[in-house]
Design an enzyme around this catalytic site. Structure first.
Site, mmCIF file in Angstrom:
data_model
loop_
_atom_site.group_PDB
_atom_site.id
_atom_site.type_symbol
_atom_site.label_atom_id
_atom_site.label_comp_id
_atom_site.label_asym_id
_atom_site.label_seq_id
_atom_site.Cartn_x
_atom_site.Cartn_y
_atom_site.Cartn_z
ATOM 1 N N HIS A 19 -4.929 -16.804 -6.516
ATOM 2 C CA HIS A 19 -4.884 -15.386 -6.171
ATOM 3 C C HIS A 19 -3.457 -14.956 -5.877
ATOM 4 O O HIS A 19 -3.068 -14.760 -4.728
ATOM 5 C CB HIS A 19 -5.798 -15.103 -4.966
ATOM 6 C CG HIS A 19 -7.245 -15.080 -5.321
ATOM 7 N ND1 HIS A 19 -8.258 -15.295 -4.430
ATOM 8 C CD2 HIS A 19 -7.860 -14.842 -6.506
ATOM 9 C CE1 HIS A 19 -9.431 -15.207 -5.031
ATOM 10 N NE2 HIS A 19 -9.206 -14.949 -6.297
ATOM 11 N N CYS A 75 -9.806 -26.936 -6.782
ATOM 12 C CA CYS A 75 -9.182 -27.740 -5.722
ATOM 13 C C CYS A 75 -10.213 -28.745 -5.181
ATOM 14 O O CYS A 75 -11.356 -28.370 -4.892
ATOM 15 C CB CYS A 75 -8.712 -26.820 -4.601
ATOM 16 S SG CYS A 75 -8.089 -27.758 -3.196
ATOM 17 N N GLU A 114 -14.467 -18.284 -4.269
ATOM 18 C CA GLU A 114 -14.891 -19.579 -3.728
ATOM 19 C C GLU A 114 -16.301 -19.494 -3.149
ATOM 20 O O GLU A 114 -17.129 -20.399 -3.341
ATOM 21 C CB GLU A 114 -13.909 -20.040 -2.647
ATOM 22 C CG GLU A 114 -14.297 -21.390 -2.061
ATOM 23 C CD GLU A 114 -13.466 -21.775 -0.849
ATOM 24 O OE1 GLU A 114 -12.253 -21.470 -0.809
ATOM 25 O OE2 GLU A 114 -14.047 -22.391 0.074
ATOM 26 N N THR A 133 -12.858 -22.399 2.700
ATOM 27 C CA THR A 133 -11.690 -23.227 3.055
ATOM 28 C C THR A 133 -10.532 -22.431 3.652
ATOM 29 O O THR A 133 -9.642 -23.016 4.255
ATOM 30 C CB THR A 133 -11.156 -23.954 1.808
ATOM 31 O OG1 THR A 133 -10.829 -22.974 0.816
ATOM 32 C CG2 THR A 133 -12.140 -24.954 1.265
ATOM 33 N N CYS A 144 -9.195 -25.869 5.072
ATOM 34 C CA CYS A 144 -8.341 -26.918 4.515
ATOM 35 C C CYS A 144 -7.053 -27.080 5.313
ATOM 36 O O CYS A 144 -6.668 -26.205 6.093
ATOM 37 C CB CYS A 144 -8.038 -26.619 3.052
ATOM 38 S SG CYS A 144 -6.834 -25.318 2.843
ATOM 39 N N SER A 168 -5.539 -12.502 -1.684
ATOM 40 C CA SER A 168 -5.417 -13.902 -1.251
ATOM 41 C C SER A 168 -5.937 -14.030 0.174
ATOM 42 O O SER A 168 -5.329 -13.510 1.118
ATOM 43 C CB SER A 168 -3.950 -14.339 -1.328
ATOM 44 O OG SER A 168 -3.739 -15.472 -0.520
ATOM 45 N N SER A 169 -7.063 -14.729 0.323
ATOM 46 C CA SER A 169 -7.706 -14.819 1.628
ATOM 47 C C SER A 169 -6.770 -15.429 2.667
ATOM 48 O O SER A 169 -6.610 -14.903 3.768
ATOM 49 C CB SER A 169 -8.983 -15.658 1.497
ATOM 50 O OG SER A 169 -9.536 -15.922 2.752
ATOM 51 N N ASN A 170 -6.118 -16.541 2.310
ATOM 52 C CA ASN A 170 -5.307 -17.202 3.349
ATOM 53 C C ASN A 170 -4.069 -16.375 3.704
ATOM 54 O O ASN A 170 -3.597 -16.414 4.826
ATOM 55 C CB ASN A 170 -4.989 -18.646 2.946
ATOM 56 C CG ASN A 170 -3.940 -18.737 1.889
ATOM 57 O OD1 ASN A 170 -2.759 -18.771 2.198
ATOM 58 N ND2 ASN A 170 -4.338 -18.752 0.619
HETATM 59 S S1 SF4 Z 1 -5.703 -23.215 0.099
HETATM 60 FE FE1 SF4 Z 1 -6.686 -25.163 0.586
HETATM 61 S S2 SF4 Z 1 -8.650 -25.123 -0.497
HETATM 62 FE FE2 SF4 Z 1 -7.350 -23.487 -1.388
HETATM 63 S S3 SF4 Z 1 -6.348 -24.459 -3.123
HETATM 64 FE FE3 SF4 Z 1 -4.981 -24.732 -1.362
HETATM 65 S S4 SF4 Z 1 -5.524 -26.764 -0.494
HETATM 66 FE FE4 SF4 Z 1 -7.186 -26.117 -1.853
#
Ligand code: SF4
Length: 312
Positions: free
Chosen positions: A41, A96, A126, A164, A194, A222-224
């Site tokens: 993303h 992943c 996901e 994750t 993760c 992008s969630s993270n």
């Molecule tokens: S953020 Fe975490 S779950 Fe997503 S691709 Fe990277 S290591 Fe894998």
């Protein structure tokens, strides 16, 4: 201006593996190569690959029969794998491994007869992939209120899983509420959020206290990356998510503040450096690198790309 470059930031092992897989697929198979969903993303990464001849699709009906197709880092539901087989697509799985781990847990819990509470964001690739593993057994919750509203079959044992890339703090609260309502609920043996998500959040949590402003480099889907900006704001610091230097509003800065720069797990370091360069040029900023935690994680390339690369 003082810039504090947060570490770790940017690409994680899953994103590195997915991007390298697509680069190798272009090299070995030629273009067009098809990818189910965005490979990761990030707008910059996707645009670069589009220019190289990659076609991103959200529906396998758009993919001609018999061609090469990559699954993105976010994974796919089994239904997509079945359709790909029917269409005789030559697939490469760049999911992943930490997403695959959650899929396997979903399968295992469903086989044990559990009702599975999946903590995640509706509509995320996901989450769609994980729910597809056991659609009748999985219920999605996104908030504490969702937990309060849950009605689950009395007879079935309960289990929970998480996406994750969630906020570690939000997920903890939701899991605590689940345990209060359903003391018998079981969870995964090892946490689903993760290492990369946890480490980038930890760095922002630690460094926000030294910041007047936090800049998160990453895309809006992008969630993270979104979670990093939310986390910084929750510490009382203004935080901005930008896809690149053109989205930086210089009015956010007076020129004598401390600015923490971080990047989501799918944001390229080159874009971070462009943002950094802009602030250095405009505000004569000094730059300090602060690595809160070292990362040494690498994931193997998927077959057949791994063998093909080794044979080169
Ligand atoms: S953020 Fe975490 S779950 Fe997503 S691709 Fe990277 S290591 Fe894998």
């Amino acid at each position: 201006m003082r810039i504090i470059l947060a570490g770790p930031r940017g690409f994680c092992a899953g994103v590195n593996m997915a991007i390298e897989s697509l680069e190798l697929a272009i090299r070995f198979y030629g273009t067009p190569v098809y990818v189910y969903h965005e490979i990761v993303h990030n707008k910059w990464v996707v645009e670069r690959f589009r220019k190289l001849g990659v076609v991103f699709v959200d529906d396998l009906a758009e993919v001609p029969e018999g061609v090469h197709l990559l699954y993105s880092a976010h994974g796919v539901p089994p239904e997509v794998r079945r359709t790909a087989t029917q269409r005789r697509l030559k697939t490469v799985d760049a999911t992943c491994p930490l997403v695959t781990k959650v899929h396997n847990e979903a399968i295992r819990f469903a086989q044990a007869g559990c009702t599975i509470i999946l903590i995640g964001h509706a509509g995320h690739d996901e989450v769609a992939g994980t729910m597809g593993e056991a659609p009748e057994a999985i219920v999605l919750v996104q908030t504490l209120e969702d937990v309060d509203r849950l009605t689950t079959p009395q007879s079935a044992p309960l289990a929970y899983l998480t996406q994750t890339t969630l906020s570690v703090d939000d997920a903890k609260q939701i899991i605590r509420r689940l345990r209060q309502r359903f003391p018998e609920i079981i969870g995964p043996a090892r946490e689903d959020i993760c290492y990369a998500t946890q480490n980038r959040q930890e760095a922002v949590r630690v460094l926000s206290h030294r910041a007047d402003v936090v800049l998160v480099v990453g895309s809006g889907n992008s969630s993270n990356s979104l979670r990093l900006a939310e986390l910084a704001r929750s510490t009382g610091v203004p935080a901005y998510l930008v896809d690149g230097p053109s989205e930086i509003n210089l009015g956010w800065f007076s020129g004598d503040e401390s600015v923490v720069i971080t990047a989501g797990a799918s944001a390229p370091e080159a874009v971070v450096q462009e943002c950094l360069g802009l602030l250095q040029e405009r505000f004569h900023a000094t730059v300090e690198s602060c690595v809160v935690r070292e990362e040494q994680v690498r994931f193997l390339l998927p077959e057949p790309l791994r063998s093909m690369a080794a044979a080169q």
